[in-house]
Design a protein around this motif. Structure first.
Motif, PDB file in Angstrom:
ATOM      1  N   THR A 224      58.886  68.090 104.282  1.00  0.00           N
ATOM      2  CA  THR A 224      58.654  69.037 103.184  1.00  0.00           C
ATOM      3  C   THR A 224      57.170  69.331 103.046  1.00  0.00           C
ATOM      4  N   GLN A 225      56.361  68.290 103.259  1.00  0.00           N
ATOM      5  CA  GLN A 225      54.909  68.499 103.226  1.00  0.00           C
ATOM      6  C   GLN A 225      54.478  69.490 104.309  1.00  0.00           C
ATOM      7  N   LEU A 226      55.022  69.334 105.496  1.00  0.00           N
ATOM      8  CA  LEU A 226      54.693  70.255 106.590  1.00  0.00           C
ATOM      9  C   LEU A 226      55.070  71.681 106.221  1.00  0.00           C
ATOM     10  N   SER A 227      56.257  71.838 105.682  1.00  0.00           N
ATOM     11  CA  SER A 227      56.745  73.159 105.324  1.00  0.00           C
ATOM     12  C   SER A 227      55.882  73.768 104.212  1.00  0.00           C
ATOM     13  N   ALA A 255      48.372  67.636  91.666  1.00  0.00           N
ATOM     14  CA  ALA A 255      48.981  66.785  92.701  1.00  0.00           C
ATOM     15  C   ALA A 255      50.493  66.892  92.589  1.00  0.00           C
ATOM     16  N   TRP A 256      51.137  66.727  93.722  1.00  0.00           N
ATOM     17  CA  TRP A 256      52.599  66.801  93.771  1.00  0.00           C
ATOM     18  C   TRP A 256      53.156  65.684  94.653  1.00  0.00           C
ATOM     19  N   LEU A 257      54.330  65.226  94.280  1.00  0.00           N
ATOM     20  CA  LEU A 257      55.158  64.460  95.215  1.00  0.00           C
ATOM     21  C   LEU A 257      56.176  65.449  95.782  1.00  0.00           C
ATOM     22  N   VAL A 258      56.282  65.492  97.080  1.00  0.00           N
ATOM     23  CA  VAL A 258      57.209  66.454  97.694  1.00  0.00           C
ATOM     24  C   VAL A 258      58.175  65.706  98.607  1.00  0.00           C
ATOM     25  N   SER A 259      59.430  66.094  98.529  1.00  0.00           N
ATOM     26  CA  SER A 259      60.466  65.466  99.350  1.00  0.00           C
ATOM     27  C   SER A 259      61.609  66.461  99.551  1.00  0.00           C
ATOM     28  N   SER A 260      62.510  66.119 100.449  1.00  0.00           N
ATOM     29  CA  SER A 260      63.472  67.096 100.952  1.00  0.00           C
ATOM     30  C   SER A 260      64.495  67.545  99.923  1.00  0.00           C
ATOM     31  N   VAL A 261      64.814  66.713  98.971  1.00  0.00           N
ATOM     32  CA  VAL A 261      65.895  67.059  98.049  1.00  0.00           C
ATOM     33  C   VAL A 261      65.349  67.335  96.643  1.00  0.00           C
ATOM     34  N   ARG A 262      64.431  66.481  96.165  1.00  0.00           N
ATOM     35  CA  ARG A 262      63.842  66.734  94.845  1.00  0.00           C
ATOM     36  C   ARG A 262      62.840  67.886  94.922  1.00  0.00           C
TER      37      ARG A 262
END
Lengths: 294, 294
Positions: A224-227, A255-262
């Motif tokens: 998700t970070q890459l995207s 700042a963000w936490l990024v992940s595939s579903v959340r």
């Protein structure tokens, strides 16, 4: 609500990458007994996994997830997964999932103890409703991950770049965060650098520059970070990988936490100290992350 | 050969420690599907376990194993296991195992994702034949565990004193040892102290003094090590827990890896350098460890 189900992949293709293995899986109910007690995934956390977001039946970023699965398998000395076989299982699962957000998980286990081959399966289920956290963000605490930044390179058997099933520490870190009144955690290396969250990547903004910890420090390279970096770069922002001292965290402009579903969750506070948030940019990021991405 | 089977414990007693829950388990074939894909043991390595040696139908050191299971559960914020319930499952499994050596494993998983209770089961199977390794010993290599000696106390979410199902690193360390032509590994802390083996405790002999790394450094307190210390003390030897610098390893007069099923394996070489062995003491230790112990 879409159902919970799984595809047991059998036979698992072992390195031959046979194209006729592409549709060899059996659908089972997610609640039904499907795995034996001899499974090394369950006895040893010995296997690798991926979590893929699905939006209205479209599985997001399938190829990067499959590539990371293969990368994790390599780090764990598992046979190379037949990516065509997995891709077909993902497509079939995504097609069965209805509208709304879902999650597909890929699990490649070392198999049954003393058994001849890995065990592999794909699960499909509705995603939790993350709309509130995408809007309101998360409070995080920093937690020592115990490893210094050089450990990954010095000791590859620590599997630091692999997404293994051995996630007990990640889960314990989330419980510790909740105990401290926060929603999530940021792991720090024992020598004071920023790593990642237990189930997400971290992206910081300083002015018009976005920065994330360099994945060579033994953290996962977030899909998700890459995207999100592609999206930000297309908008003219500077994106970078860097070694980030923990002392830089409170200086971030966002700042963000990024992940595939959340997806993207803005960080509203770190260790009890508020951080600036940018609701309109966060909303834009989540709109992008919810759009079909390959 | 005795069969492989498991008892699924259902219902798992949740902290009430009810005595009428003691025989509520169902026997299943070890190869049969018994666990759902939603099991957090398999998705996250999220649970704790014990491995108990069984000799001629006698389960060894059951109470210390049960106490360590409860200790691990506490460190992982799992509900306290009903030890009477587990003890009865162990006794029943041991009674069904025939003569010879067997292994009983206890698994307490956090349960199915979003589920109400833990999942718990006991497996029973014949043990591998370890007679050769007990006689010939093991060559070991030292491997960096990545954590310094202070990590366990500083960061309890690393779960360093818990026997969790997240054993992917332990398994990777064994593969690395084999890759280097050895049989097993000794983990070192990143600051250069001796810890434990991936699935065994380490005992060193210096003269008439036996020493093992102090378990407050975040290693497991080995049940077999404890039992062996009782035996050695009864013979008039001095036994001690200490902080052991890695540099002391090649100076040992003898050394063993000890564990519940393989029992005492003499270390014949560390990182390619031979270590003295004492075949008659090793044979005595294994005779003792094979005798009925409670």
């Amino acid at each position: 609500m879409t159902g919970r189900f799984a595809f047991m992949i059998d036979p698992v293709d072992i390195e031959e990458q046979r194209s006729d293995y592409a549709d060899t899986f059996t659908q089972v109910d997610a609640a039904a007994p499907a795995l034996s007690v001899g499974e090394l995934s369950t006895q040893r956390g010995d296997g690798v996994f991926e979590s893929i977001g699905v939006v209205d039946g479209h599985a997001q970023e399938v190829v990067p997830h499959l590539e990371r699965l293969a990368h994790s398998a390599r780090l764990c000395d598992l046979p190379a997964p037949n990516l065509a076989q997995w891709h077909q299982a993902i497509d079939e699962a995504a097609a069965q999932l209805g509208s709304g957000e879902s999650v597909i998980k890929l699990i490649l286990s070392r198999g049954v103890e003393h058994g001849p081959t890995p065990t592999a399966w794909v699960t499909a289920a509705p995603a939790p409703d993350f709309s509130a956290v995408r809007e309101n963000g998360v409070r995080v605490v920093t937690l020592d991950r115990g490893y210094d930044l050089g450990a990954a390179e010095r000791a590859p058997w620590l599997l630091l770049g692999a997404k293994t099933l051995s996630y007990a520490v990640n889960m314990a870190a989330l419980r510790e965060a909740h105990r401290r009144g926060a929603d999530d955690a940021i792991f720090l290396s024992s020598d004071g650098f920023v790593l990642e969250a237990p189930t997400a990547s971290l992206i910081l903004r300083f002015g018009d520059r976005f920065v994330t910890p360099a994945p060579n420090g033994g953290i996962l390279h977030g899909t998700t970070q890459l995207s999100m970096y592609e999206h930000l770069a297309a908008q003219g922002f500077e994106t970078a990988y860097d070694r980030i001292p923990a002392a830089d965290l409170p200086r971030a402009d966002a700042a963000w936490l990024v992940s595939s579903v959340r997806l993207a969750a803005a960080i509203t506070a770190i260790d009890g100290v508020s951080l600036p948030v940018d609701p309109s940019l966060t909303a834009d990021l989540n709109r992008y992350l919810l759009s079909p991405r390959d």
